[in-house]
Design a protein around this motif. Sequence first.
Motif, short mmCIF file in Angstrom:
data_model
loop_
_atom_site.label_atom_id
_atom_site.label_comp_id
_atom_site.label_asym_id
_atom_site.label_seq_id
_atom_site.Cartn_x
_atom_site.Cartn_y
_atom_site.Cartn_z
N VAL A 1 0.66 -1.12 -0.02
CA VAL A 1 -0.11 -0.04 0.10
C VAL A 1 0.81 1.20 -0.02
N TRP A 2 2.26 1.09 -0.01
CA TRP A 2 3.22 2.13 0.09
C TRP A 2 2.77 3.16 1.44
N ALA A 3 2.60 2.24 2.50
CA ALA A 3 2.23 3.11 3.66
C ALA A 3 3.10 3.78 4.51
N TRP A 4 4.07 3.03 4.86
CA TRP A 4 4.83 3.59 5.88
C TRP A 4 6.20 3.36 5.11
N GLY A 5 6.46 3.26 3.99
CA GLY A 5 7.69 3.55 3.21
C GLY A 5 7.93 5.01 3.76
N GLY A 6 8.85 5.70 2.77
CA GLY A 6 9.48 7.18 3.07
C GLY A 6 8.02 8.06 2.74
N GLN A 7 7.29 7.60 1.80
CA GLN A 7 6.08 8.47 1.47
C GLN A 7 5.19 8.55 2.87
N GLY A 8 4.94 7.43 3.65
CA GLY A 8 4.05 7.63 4.46
C GLY A 8 4.63 8.31 5.80
N HIS A 9 5.92 8.18 6.09
CA HIS A 9 6.45 8.85 6.98
C HIS A 9 6.51 10.50 6.69
N SER A 10 6.84 10.88 5.59
CA SER A 10 6.64 12.07 4.98
C SER A 10 5.40 12.82 5.29
N VAL A 11 4.10 11.90 5.00
CA VAL A 11 2.87 12.41 5.05
C VAL A 11 2.49 12.76 6.59
N ILE A 12 3.08 11.93 7.27
CA ILE A 12 2.84 12.00 8.62
C ILE A 12 3.53 13.34 9.38
N ALA A 13 4.99 13.46 8.82
CA ALA A 13 5.59 14.82 9.32
C ALA A 13 5.06 15.94 8.99
N LYS A 157 -1.28 6.50 -6.52
CA LYS A 157 -0.15 7.01 -7.28
C LYS A 157 -0.15 8.33 -7.58
N GLY A 158 1.06 8.90 -7.52
CA GLY A 158 1.22 10.31 -7.69
C GLY A 158 0.63 11.18 -6.53
N TRP A 159 0.35 10.83 -5.60
CA TRP A 159 0.00 11.60 -4.33
C TRP A 159 1.01 12.00 -3.70
N HIS A 160 1.24 13.29 -3.15
CA HIS A 160 2.17 13.88 -2.50
C HIS A 160 1.68 14.46 -1.32
N CYS A 161 2.51 14.86 -0.24
CA CYS A 161 2.37 15.22 0.98
C CYS A 161 0.97 16.24 1.14
N GLU A 162 0.98 17.18 0.25
CA GLU A 162 0.02 18.28 0.28
C GLU A 162 -1.15 17.61 -0.08
N LYS A 163 -1.08 16.80 -1.05
CA LYS A 163 -2.40 16.05 -1.61
C LYS A 163 -3.26 15.16 -0.56
N TYR A 164 -2.51 14.63 0.10
CA TYR A 164 -2.65 13.71 1.43
C TYR A 164 -3.35 14.65 2.40
N TYR A 165 -2.83 15.70 2.72
CA TYR A 165 -2.99 16.54 3.81
C TYR A 165 -4.62 17.27 3.49
N ALA A 166 -4.65 17.48 2.09
CA ALA A 166 -5.83 18.13 1.63
C ALA A 166 -6.95 17.13 1.61
N HIS A 167 -6.68 15.87 1.58
CA HIS A 167 -7.64 14.77 1.47
C HIS A 167 -8.14 14.49 2.76
#
Length: 244
Positions: A1-13, A157-167
């Motif tokens: 799910v690409w959850a807690w790889g680098g992307q997930g940790h970046s989203v949380i932070a 796919k293609g989601w970045h920190c800002e998009k997750y935050y807006a979600h």
Amino acid sequence: VWAWGGQGHSVIAYYAEQLLSPEAKAKAQHYLRSTITYQASWMDQYRSIEGYTECDMWHSTNIDTNGKVVVGKPSTGAFHIERIRNEMANGGYKKMSDSLVKINLQYLIHMIGDHHCPVHIRWDKSAHPEYFYNLQRRGKKFGYHKFWDGSPGFGRKGWHCEKYYAHFSPLPKGKVKKLQKCTGYDWTQETANVSRYCFKLTPKGTDVAKLSQEEKEAIHDVVDQQLQRAAYRLAFVLEEIFKY
């Protein structure tokens, strides 16, 4: 799910950074010499480097045969989340060198994220053999841990920190207080309960390439919930430290 790889940790932070007061954010960035998001995966990058190998086990915490968090064990992340919080609270960080404050923040940023990941709960094999199961993707076997902690090509796919935050929709104040007024051990126990549900979502031998859209959404819902909980709790811990 690409959850807690680098992307997930970046989203949380990144999410936590948006929740912080200007004062707490400025202090954190002063010691880190960077944004909080930039440091999100520091522990993963340094876990095998000489001088930091001791922290390799801090990314997760043990659960005993009764399904309870093991408390007070120095080889677990929950132990060090609480240790660092206590040492830095009530102005304790002011008595530390800048370099020690920085590394403690780097540990907290990552460990709080890890302890909301369903596979960073170290189950006893006799209690939950599911933790050691293999799944598959297009006929190839891979571990349960890999699926929930960085399976490329499956997530949004293609989601970045800002998009997750807006979600994410902001949580009600009452729920936020309830989420935050507990310890790292409590968060870990909560995640252990979540992981039991995850076992049901991806049972042994699941071909994740054949998951239905409904099944994918159920998995995304768990990921979203845990990312958001981690962000609120990381922000709370940083505010707690830097309010003095």
